[in-house]
Scaffold this motif. Sequence first.
Motif, PDB file in Angstrom:
ATOM      1  N   LYS A 115       2.820 -64.711  32.011  1.00 37.84           N
ATOM      2  CA  LYS A 115       2.620 -65.334  33.324  1.00 37.84           C
ATOM      3  C   LYS A 115       3.984 -65.664  33.951  1.00 37.84           C
ATOM      4  O   LYS A 115       4.867 -66.208  33.310  1.00 37.84           O
ATOM      5  CB  LYS A 115       1.805 -66.620  33.190  1.00 37.84           C
ATOM      6  CG  LYS A 115       0.474 -66.458  32.465  1.00 37.84           C
ATOM      7  CD  LYS A 115      -0.476 -65.560  33.207  1.00 37.84           C
ATOM      8  CE  LYS A 115      -1.825 -65.479  32.484  1.00 37.84           C
ATOM      9  NZ  LYS A 115      -2.756 -64.530  33.118  1.00 37.84           N
ATOM     10  N   ARG A 116       4.133 -65.330  35.222  1.00 38.88           N
ATOM     11  CA  ARG A 116       5.375 -65.612  35.935  1.00 38.88           C
ATOM     12  C   ARG A 116       5.220 -66.832  36.825  1.00 38.88           C
ATOM     13  O   ARG A 116       4.144 -67.070  37.387  1.00 38.88           O
ATOM     14  CB  ARG A 116       5.778 -64.395  36.771  1.00 38.88           C
ATOM     15  CG  ARG A 116       6.226 -63.205  35.960  1.00 38.88           C
ATOM     16  CD  ARG A 116       6.175 -61.922  36.735  1.00 38.88           C
ATOM     17  NE  ARG A 116       4.784 -61.578  37.066  1.00 38.88           N
ATOM     18  CZ  ARG A 116       4.407 -60.441  37.622  1.00 38.88           C
ATOM     19  NH1 ARG A 116       5.316 -59.537  37.930  1.00 38.88           N
ATOM     20  NH2 ARG A 116       3.137 -60.192  37.875  1.00 38.88           N
ATOM     21  N   ARG A 117       6.305 -67.581  36.947  1.00 34.97           N
ATOM     22  CA  ARG A 117       6.286 -68.768  37.805  1.00 34.97           C
ATOM     23  C   ARG A 117       6.366 -68.353  39.272  1.00 34.97           C
ATOM     24  O   ARG A 117       7.106 -67.430  39.627  1.00 34.97           O
ATOM     25  CB  ARG A 117       7.452 -69.682  37.469  1.00 34.97           C
ATOM     26  CG  ARG A 117       7.370 -70.279  36.071  1.00 34.97           C
ATOM     27  CD  ARG A 117       8.609 -71.097  35.777  1.00 34.97           C
ATOM     28  NE  ARG A 117       8.724 -72.207  36.684  1.00 34.97           N
ATOM     29  CZ  ARG A 117       8.172 -73.398  36.492  1.00 34.97           C
ATOM     30  NH1 ARG A 117       7.463 -73.615  35.389  1.00 34.97           N
ATOM     31  NH2 ARG A 117       8.313 -74.368  37.358  1.00 34.97           N
TER      32      ARG A 117
ATOM     33  N   PRO B 105      -0.421 -65.711  27.816  1.00 35.81           N
ATOM     34  CA  PRO B 105       0.232 -66.707  28.695  1.00 35.81           C
ATOM     35  C   PRO B 105       1.734 -66.488  28.832  1.00 35.81           C
ATOM     36  O   PRO B 105       2.326 -66.891  29.828  1.00 35.81           O
ATOM     37  CB  PRO B 105      -0.064 -68.044  27.998  1.00 35.81           C
ATOM     38  CG  PRO B 105      -1.272 -67.785  27.152  1.00 35.81           C
ATOM     39  CD  PRO B 105      -1.166 -66.348  26.724  1.00 35.81           C
TER      40      PRO B 105
ATOM     41  N   ASP C  32      -1.220 -64.347  37.542  1.00 35.60           N
ATOM     42  CA  ASP C  32      -0.188 -65.296  37.130  1.00 35.60           C
ATOM     43  C   ASP C  32      -0.610 -66.737  37.401  1.00 35.60           C
ATOM     44  O   ASP C  32      -0.135 -67.652  36.735  1.00 35.60           O
ATOM     45  CB  ASP C  32       1.119 -64.990  37.867  1.00 35.60           C
ATOM     46  CG  ASP C  32       1.663 -63.616  37.493  1.00 35.60           C
ATOM     47  OD1 ASP C  32       2.175 -63.468  36.374  1.00 35.60           O
ATOM     48  OD2 ASP C  32       1.539 -62.697  38.316  1.00 35.60           O
ATOM     49  N   LEU C  33      -1.490 -66.926  38.374  1.00 36.17           N
ATOM     50  CA  LEU C  33      -1.998 -68.265  38.670  1.00 36.17           C
ATOM     51  C   LEU C  33      -3.430 -68.137  39.167  1.00 36.17           C
ATOM     52  O   LEU C  33      -3.726 -67.282  39.999  1.00 36.17           O
ATOM     53  CB  LEU C  33      -1.133 -68.955  39.733  1.00 36.17           C
ATOM     54  CG  LEU C  33      -1.615 -70.334  40.188  1.00 36.17           C
ATOM     55  CD1 LEU C  33      -1.506 -71.341  39.046  1.00 36.17           C
ATOM     56  CD2 LEU C  33      -0.813 -70.814  41.391  1.00 36.17           C
ATOM     57  N   ARG C  34      -4.326 -68.982  38.630  1.00 39.88           N
ATOM     58  CA  ARG C  34      -5.714 -68.997  39.088  1.00 39.88           C
ATOM     59  C   ARG C  34      -5.918 -70.209  39.975  1.00 39.88           C
ATOM     60  O   ARG C  34      -5.661 -71.346  39.570  1.00 39.88           O
ATOM     61  CB  ARG C  34      -6.673 -69.078  37.906  1.00 39.88           C
ATOM     62  CG  ARG C  34      -8.133 -69.217  38.362  1.00 39.88           C
ATOM     63  CD  ARG C  34      -9.070 -69.474  37.202  1.00 39.88           C
ATOM     64  NE  ARG C  34     -10.445 -69.579  37.648  1.00 39.88           N
ATOM     65  CZ  ARG C  34     -11.042 -70.709  38.019  1.00 39.88           C
ATOM     66  NH1 ARG C  34     -10.367 -71.842  38.001  1.00 39.88           N
ATOM     67  NH2 ARG C  34     -12.300 -70.707  38.420  1.00 39.88           N
TER      68      ARG C  34
ATOM     69  N   PRO D  47       4.407 -61.775  41.490  1.00 39.29           N
ATOM     70  CA  PRO D  47       3.396 -62.730  41.009  1.00 39.29           C
ATOM     71  C   PRO D  47       2.130 -62.676  41.848  1.00 39.29           C
ATOM     72  O   PRO D  47       2.179 -62.579  43.074  1.00 39.29           O
ATOM     73  CB  PRO D  47       4.099 -64.082  41.134  1.00 39.29           C
ATOM     74  CG  PRO D  47       5.556 -63.759  41.072  1.00 39.29           C
ATOM     75  CD  PRO D  47       5.705 -62.422  41.731  1.00 39.29           C
TER      76      PRO D  47
ATOM     77  N   HIS E  85      -1.953 -56.510  36.267  1.00 39.90           N
ATOM     78  CA  HIS E  85      -1.079 -56.722  35.108  1.00 39.90           C
ATOM     79  C   HIS E  85       0.259 -55.998  35.283  1.00 39.90           C
ATOM     80  O   HIS E  85       1.310 -56.520  34.890  1.00 39.90           O
ATOM     81  CB  HIS E  85      -1.784 -56.227  33.844  1.00 39.90           C
ATOM     82  CG  HIS E  85      -0.922 -56.259  32.619  1.00 39.90           C
ATOM     83  ND1 HIS E  85      -0.550 -57.429  31.998  1.00 39.90           N
ATOM     84  CD2 HIS E  85      -0.339 -55.254  31.916  1.00 39.90           C
ATOM     85  CE1 HIS E  85       0.207 -57.150  30.958  1.00 39.90           C
ATOM     86  NE2 HIS E  85       0.354 -55.841  30.888  1.00 39.90           N
TER      87      HIS E  85
END
Length: 414
Positions: A133-135, A130, A251-253, A232, A227
């Motif tokens: 993960k990038r915003r 986690p 980075d976001l699901r 992102p 990866h």
Amino acid sequence: MALETTADKPAPLRQISQLLDGYIGRLGTVWVEAEIAQLTRRQGVCFLTLRDLEAKISIDAKCHVSVLDGSPAPITEGSRVIVNAKPSFYAPRGTLALDLREIRPQGEGALLAQLERRKQFLAAEGLFDPRLKRRLPVLPRGIGLITGKNSAAERDVLQNARLRWPDVRFVVRHALMQGNGSALDVMRGLSELSAADAIDVIVIARGGGSVEDLLPFSDEALIRAVHACSTPVVSAIGHEPDTPILDLVADLRASTPTDAAKRIVPDVREELAGLASMRERSSLAIRALLGREIQGLSALRSRPVLATPTTLVDVQQGLIHEARDRARRSLGHRLDRAGDEVGHHLARIRALSPLATLERGYGVAQLPDGTVITSVGQVDAEAEFTVRVSDGLIGVRTLTTETIRSASKEGDHG
């Protein structure tokens, strides 16, 4: 040896049960293919009902919970499995059951087991950490979309995103979303979009499907490419139950393409409402602050020291004036006393001054050499000398001299 029985000489039921138990016990372990119709966990033991894949035949089975949990893929009701089991016969009830020693998923279950092993392998490398993960940007300059050509997923993302933010800019790369070459096609689009400077986020979208349909999105090469991507990435593959490995590395699901559209851009109506609300709150806060400051100033101005700010100055000025007057009076008294003292001293000095004596009619006779004449014996006949009076000198010539005995001397002689 077969059991011989007749109507006159029947065998007891217990004997039949014992014989069946013996026959079944000699059968040993067997591999059985079946479907799990029912599954219950109870105090460390799992009770199952196995059903034939074609015929309407079912049989009870049981195993320790560790056997079920040791399966490489989750085992649930409806799963197709191959089990290694030991048949057993429970004589008191006359029921047949299977004691399971091993369970292997088949069909979709085997595929899920393979994906699970791949998932564990990639997780061990830290690809799903986690912290990596990038915003997503609040308002991206450009959004890259990788999806099938003319697909429902493409329409869902574009339409819902533009409804939320009409000025959003998309760069779409069509790719195969299923079958051989799909993962390579998606990787190609990912490489193109990540190299574009104006693309701030990339969405990979597909509208769900079976486990087999979603296999390209669990491809190891694709997972590693996502990866390594510097932009992102949002995964919008399938619906809630579908969880390809791409969901874990992204980075976001997003659960669906529509959900992805809602999460990559803000809602302009909500933002405008938020701005209006913030403007109103700011205005209220400023007015409240000004009101408090005005009240504070009024309270300060109502204090005596600020209502007549010269009060303290006036008091101090009065004290200064009083001190000045006292100083003046004191100095005047001192000057007067000093003047009197000077006058007294002057009078005494004047009284003792030879000039004052001269002014009273006395004179001082002096010889030409300046010697004061105190006796007639100092002057010869026809001698000249001067007499000093208060306003000048008088030249005198001696005509006669006469000695006069002073009264004090006469008293002494008498």
